[in-house]
Design a protein around this motif. Structure first.
Motif, PDB file in Angstrom:
ATOM      1  N   SER B 186       0.846  -1.223   0.051  1.00 25.10           N
ATOM      2  CA  SER B 186      -0.099   0.078  -0.047  1.00 25.10           C
ATOM      3  C   SER B 186       0.960   1.253  -0.009  1.00 25.10           C
ATOM      4  O   SER B 186       1.598   1.104   0.582  1.00 25.10           O
ATOM      5  N   PRO B 187       0.581   2.380  -0.741  1.00 23.85           N
ATOM      6  CA  PRO B 187       1.378   3.528  -0.725  1.00 23.85           C
ATOM      7  C   PRO B 187       1.493   4.129   0.497  1.00 23.85           C
ATOM      8  O   PRO B 187       2.399   4.889   0.812  1.00 23.85           O
ATOM      9  N   ASP B 188       0.379   3.821   1.554  1.00 20.78           N
ATOM     10  CA  ASP B 188       0.556   4.285   2.997  1.00 20.78           C
ATOM     11  C   ASP B 188       1.802   3.755   3.787  1.00 20.78           C
ATOM     12  O   ASP B 188       1.946   4.399   4.920  1.00 20.78           O
ATOM     13  N   GLU B 189       2.416   2.783   3.202  1.00 16.01           N
ATOM     14  CA  GLU B 189       3.454   2.301   4.019  1.00 16.01           C
ATOM     15  C   GLU B 189       4.845   3.221   4.197  1.00 16.01           C
ATOM     16  O   GLU B 189       5.568   3.135   4.972  1.00 16.01           O
ATOM     17  N   LEU B 190       4.620   4.200   3.136  1.00 22.98           N
ATOM     18  CA  LEU B 190       5.682   5.278   3.196  1.00 22.98           C
ATOM     19  C   LEU B 190       5.554   6.432   4.043  1.00 22.98           C
ATOM     20  O   LEU B 190       6.377   7.327   4.350  1.00 22.98           O
ATOM     21  N   ASN B 191       4.213   6.640   4.780  1.00 16.96           N
ATOM     22  CA  ASN B 191       3.770   7.589   5.272  1.00 16.96           C
ATOM     23  C   ASN B 191       4.760   8.117   6.598  1.00 16.96           C
ATOM     24  O   ASN B 191       4.512   9.041   7.267  1.00 16.96           O
ATOM     25  N   ASP B 192       5.279   7.110   7.167  1.00 14.77           N
ATOM     26  CA  ASP B 192       6.201   7.475   8.501  1.00 14.77           C
ATOM     27  C   ASP B 192       7.300   8.093   8.143  1.00 14.77           C
ATOM     28  O   ASP B 192       7.806   8.993   8.980  1.00 14.77           O
ATOM     29  N   ARG B 193       7.884   8.199   6.974  1.00 11.65           N
ATOM     30  CA  ARG B 193       9.139   8.903   6.578  1.00 11.65           C
ATOM     31  C   ARG B 193       8.678   9.879   5.565  1.00 11.65           C
ATOM     32  O   ARG B 193       9.552  10.741   5.395  1.00 11.65           O
ATOM     33  N   PHE B 194       7.445   9.881   5.057  1.00  7.31           N
ATOM     34  CA  PHE B 194       7.507  10.935   3.986  1.00  7.31           C
ATOM     35  C   PHE B 194       6.119  11.421   4.040  1.00  7.31           C
ATOM     36  O   PHE B 194       4.977  10.998   4.433  1.00  7.31           O
ATOM     37  N   HIS B 195       5.986  12.852   3.787  1.00  5.29           N
ATOM     38  CA  HIS B 195       4.654  13.668   3.518  1.00  5.29           C
ATOM     39  C   HIS B 195       4.216  12.963   2.002  1.00  5.29           C
ATOM     40  O   HIS B 195       4.948  12.378   1.215  1.00  5.29           O
ATOM     41  N   HIS B 196       3.067  13.095   2.116  1.00  3.35           N
ATOM     42  CA  HIS B 196       2.267  12.203   0.906  1.00  3.35           C
ATOM     43  C   HIS B 196       0.809  12.749   0.353  1.00  3.35           C
ATOM     44  O   HIS B 196      -0.061  12.993   1.066  1.00  3.35           O
ATOM     45  N   ASP B 197       1.144  13.509  -0.870  1.00  7.41           N
ATOM     46  CA  ASP B 197      -0.029  14.028  -1.589  1.00  7.41           C
ATOM     47  C   ASP B 197      -0.688  12.776  -2.463  1.00  7.41           C
ATOM     48  O   ASP B 197       0.180  12.157  -3.437  1.00  7.41           O
ATOM     49  N   VAL B 198      -1.806  12.948  -2.561  1.00  6.39           N
ATOM     50  CA  VAL B 198      -2.805  11.891  -3.568  1.00  6.39           C
ATOM     51  C   VAL B 198      -3.328  12.677  -4.611  1.00  6.39           C
ATOM     52  O   VAL B 198      -4.245  13.485  -4.329  1.00  6.39           O
ATOM     53  N   VAL B 199      -3.008  12.508  -5.697  1.00 13.24           N
ATOM     54  CA  VAL B 199      -3.732  13.546  -6.966  1.00 13.24           C
ATOM     55  C   VAL B 199      -4.372  12.623  -7.977  1.00 13.24           C
ATOM     56  O   VAL B 199      -3.621  11.988  -8.646  1.00 13.24           O
ATOM     57  N   PRO B 200      -5.533  12.524  -7.884  1.00 15.66           N
ATOM     58  CA  PRO B 200      -6.295  11.879  -9.053  1.00 15.66           C
ATOM     59  C   PRO B 200      -6.351  12.488 -10.418  1.00 15.66           C
ATOM     60  O   PRO B 200      -6.437  13.784 -10.476  1.00 15.66           O
ATOM     61  N   SER B 201      -5.728  11.766 -11.289  1.00 12.96           N
ATOM     62  CA  SER B 201      -5.982  12.592 -12.692  1.00 12.96           C
ATOM     63  C   SER B 201      -7.020  11.986 -13.479  1.00 12.96           C
ATOM     64  O   SER B 201      -7.508  11.019 -13.429  1.00 12.96           O
ATOM     65  N   PRO B 202      -7.697  13.178 -14.471  1.00 16.80           N
ATOM     66  CA  PRO B 202      -8.683  12.728 -15.596  1.00 16.80           C
ATOM     67  C   PRO B 202      -8.313  11.377 -16.358  1.00 16.80           C
ATOM     68  O   PRO B 202      -9.142  10.814 -16.716  1.00 16.80           O
ATOM     69  N   SER B 203      -7.073  11.320 -16.453  1.00 19.46           N
ATOM     70  CA  SER B 203      -6.373  10.077 -17.332  1.00 19.46           C
ATOM     71  C   SER B 203      -6.920   8.958 -16.792  1.00 19.46           C
ATOM     72  O   SER B 203      -6.828   7.720 -17.347  1.00 19.46           O
ATOM     73  N   GLY B 204      -7.290   8.771 -15.340  1.00 22.02           N
ATOM     74  CA  GLY B 204      -7.505   7.486 -14.762  1.00 22.02           C
ATOM     75  C   GLY B 204      -6.284   6.934 -13.833  1.00 22.02           C
ATOM     76  O   GLY B 204      -6.578   6.186 -12.829  1.00 22.02           O
ATOM     77  N   VAL B 205      -5.344   7.592 -13.852  1.00 26.11           N
ATOM     78  CA  VAL B 205      -4.354   7.223 -13.129  1.00 26.11           C
ATOM     79  C   VAL B 205      -4.148   8.217 -11.724  1.00 26.11           C
ATOM     80  O   VAL B 205      -4.871   9.287 -11.707  1.00 26.11           O
ATOM     81  N   THR B 206      -3.882   7.586 -10.434  1.00 30.12           N
ATOM     82  CA  THR B 206      -3.504   8.383  -9.527  1.00 30.12           C
ATOM     83  C   THR B 206      -2.121   8.696  -9.179  1.00 30.12           C
ATOM     84  O   THR B 206      -1.209   7.665  -9.060  1.00 30.12           O
ATOM     85  N   HIS B 207      -1.887  10.012  -8.855  1.00 30.86           N
ATOM     86  CA  HIS B 207      -0.312  10.382  -8.833  1.00 30.86           C
ATOM     87  C   HIS B 207      -0.104  10.371  -7.231  1.00 30.86           C
ATOM     88  O   HIS B 207      -0.784  11.051  -6.595  1.00 30.86           O
ATOM     89  N   HIS B 208       0.961   9.587  -6.742  1.00 28.38           N
ATOM     90  CA  HIS B 208       1.265   9.805  -5.491  1.00 28.38           C
ATOM     91  C   HIS B 208       2.697  10.420  -5.450  1.00 28.38           C
ATOM     92  O   HIS B 208       3.596  10.082  -6.212  1.00 28.38           O
ATOM     93  N   LEU B 209       2.585  11.533  -4.573  1.00 16.86           N
ATOM     94  CA  LEU B 209       3.732  12.326  -4.501  1.00 16.86           C
ATOM     95  C   LEU B 209       4.256  12.218  -2.951  1.00 16.86           C
ATOM     96  O   LEU B 209       3.460  12.481  -1.915  1.00 16.86           O
ATOM     97  N   PHE B 210       5.518  11.848  -2.929  1.00 18.75           N
ATOM     98  CA  PHE B 210       6.198  11.625  -1.541  1.00 18.75           C
ATOM     99  C   PHE B 210       7.554  12.734  -1.222  1.00 18.75           C
ATOM    100  O   PHE B 210       8.187  12.794  -2.205  1.00 18.75           O
ATOM    101  N   TRP B 211       7.462  13.251  -0.269  1.00 20.66           N
ATOM    102  CA  TRP B 211       8.733  13.853   0.192  1.00 20.66           C
ATOM    103  C   TRP B 211       9.271  13.742   1.476  1.00 20.66           C
ATOM    104  O   TRP B 211       8.172  13.758   2.366  1.00 20.66           O
ATOM    105  N   ARG B 212      10.280  14.023   1.644  1.00 23.22           N
ATOM    106  CA  ARG B 212      10.892  13.524   3.161  1.00 23.22           C
ATOM    107  C   ARG B 212      10.243  14.520   4.305  1.00 23.22           C
ATOM    108  O   ARG B 212      10.192  15.774   4.018  1.00 23.22           O
ATOM    109  N   LYS B 213      10.038  13.726   5.256  1.00 18.14           N
ATOM    110  CA  LYS B 213       9.540  14.669   6.808  1.00 18.14           C
ATOM    111  C   LYS B 213      10.695  15.371   7.364  1.00 18.14           C
ATOM    112  O   LYS B 213      11.743  14.718   7.112  1.00 18.14           O
TER     113      LYS B 213
END
Lengths: 213, 213
Positions: B186-213
């Motif tokens: 699951s993408p949420d596995e990284l949430n302990d170390r990273f900030h996490h934005d979830v961005v749905p795209s009209p194309s059907g994919v979901t972009h997950h963006l992580f950057w260090r806390k």
């Protein structure tokens, strides 16, 4: 190679307002805009950032794209200076201090001529004329790169009316201003000419992306 | 200036799978990945695009960011070549023809030495060692810019385990593969170390963006 005319990181209220009607030196936007740019100033890519921190989520993709492949900017007189009319002298050098965040030639729309002004790696040129002619000048100066249409709202509407804009990124904040200068009544007004993606950000703004059909 | 290690435009299935277990020359991903990269290939910024068209919506912000401030790439052996083990000869030059889309030094992880290989403005270097040492080499070569961690999935997991990754952009497609090599459960596995934005795209994919806390 195509040189696009791009609007980027232009922020409006939920009711489509970008500026008040009474711009002053102390209040460049002519309205209480506190919070309006919070989505941008917190990002790592914010062009005026001086410290190393900042978020790197979706909002940062927009702020760091600000200068990507941009070779010139066009801006309205009211983005450059608080007052219209003839220049009393050449003392006013813009709002940005000795290091403006543009780093390219900038073409300032005005009916009142003035010598070009260089501050660090930004040179401001002052010119009048039809939008298409100004865009030609800016494209020549952009050295094959794209041209940013920097606002304000009157300038963007003028270039939209002349059908010269290729892409727009407009950030819509959740605040209503009630009165002021409108970019639009609704973002969907542009849907006849542009594809339109709507991207909600966790920061509370909604990014609207338009590109020509 | 900080030189980040960035994962970009890495695509996984809805169930977190990036590749099958049986990579071959005819099937570099080792699974039926048709449709997996459609979100990217349709954009104006797709690095392999040869014609001028393409969308300029939210997906394009990600593909055009591919090379922005990148000075080197690190990739796993299986991204470069279909088989592991000693090189039978130096004939294999990667999947990308005479004009690879990297345009920087590329560091290929392998236990089996091989002379460096230059194709157009991309030079491939072949090296083994600990992730931290490889990253040092890549940073030196990147001339002050960031380093892209190009995959595949095993390489990304290796650098994540060593806590060397600063930002990740992962595109999650709506397809399930069922079995293969997982980036995550699951993408949420990284949430302990990273900030996490979830961005749905009209194309059907979901972009997950992580950057260090």
């Amino acid at each position: 190679m195509t040189q696009l005319l791009r609007v980027q990181n232009f922020t409006v209220s939920n009711d489509g307002i970008a500026a008040g009607e009474n711009q002053t030196l102390d209040n460049p936007f002519g309205l209480d805009h506190s919070g309006m740019f919070e989505w941008a100033v917190g990002t790592a890519g914010w062009p005026n950032r001086t410290d190393p921190g900042g978020s790197r989520g979706i909002d940062d993709y927009f702020t760091r794209d600000f200068s990507h492949n941009i070779g010139a900017e066009i801006m309205g007189r009211h983005k450059f200076a608080p007052k219209g009319g003839p220049w009393p002298n050449d003392e006013w050098q813009g709002w940005w201090g000795d290091e403006p965040p543009f780093h390219t030639p900038v073409f300032v729309l005005t009916h009142h001529p003035r010598p070009s002004l260089t501050l660090s790696d930004t040179t401001f040129h002052f010119l009048g004329g039809e939008p298409a002619d100004v865009l030609d000048r800016a494209r020549d100066a952009a050295d094959g790169k794209d041209v940013r249409l920097g606002g304000g709202v009157t300038t963007i509407r003028q270039f939209l009316d002349a059908d010269l804009v290729d892409t727009l990124h407009i950030a819509v904040t959740p605040f209503d201003f009630g009165s002021g200068l409108h970019l639009w009544e609704s973002p969907d007004e542009l849907n006849d000419r542009f594809h339109h993606d709507v991207v909600p950000s966790p920061s509370g703004v909604t990014h609207h992306l338009f590109w020509r059909k």
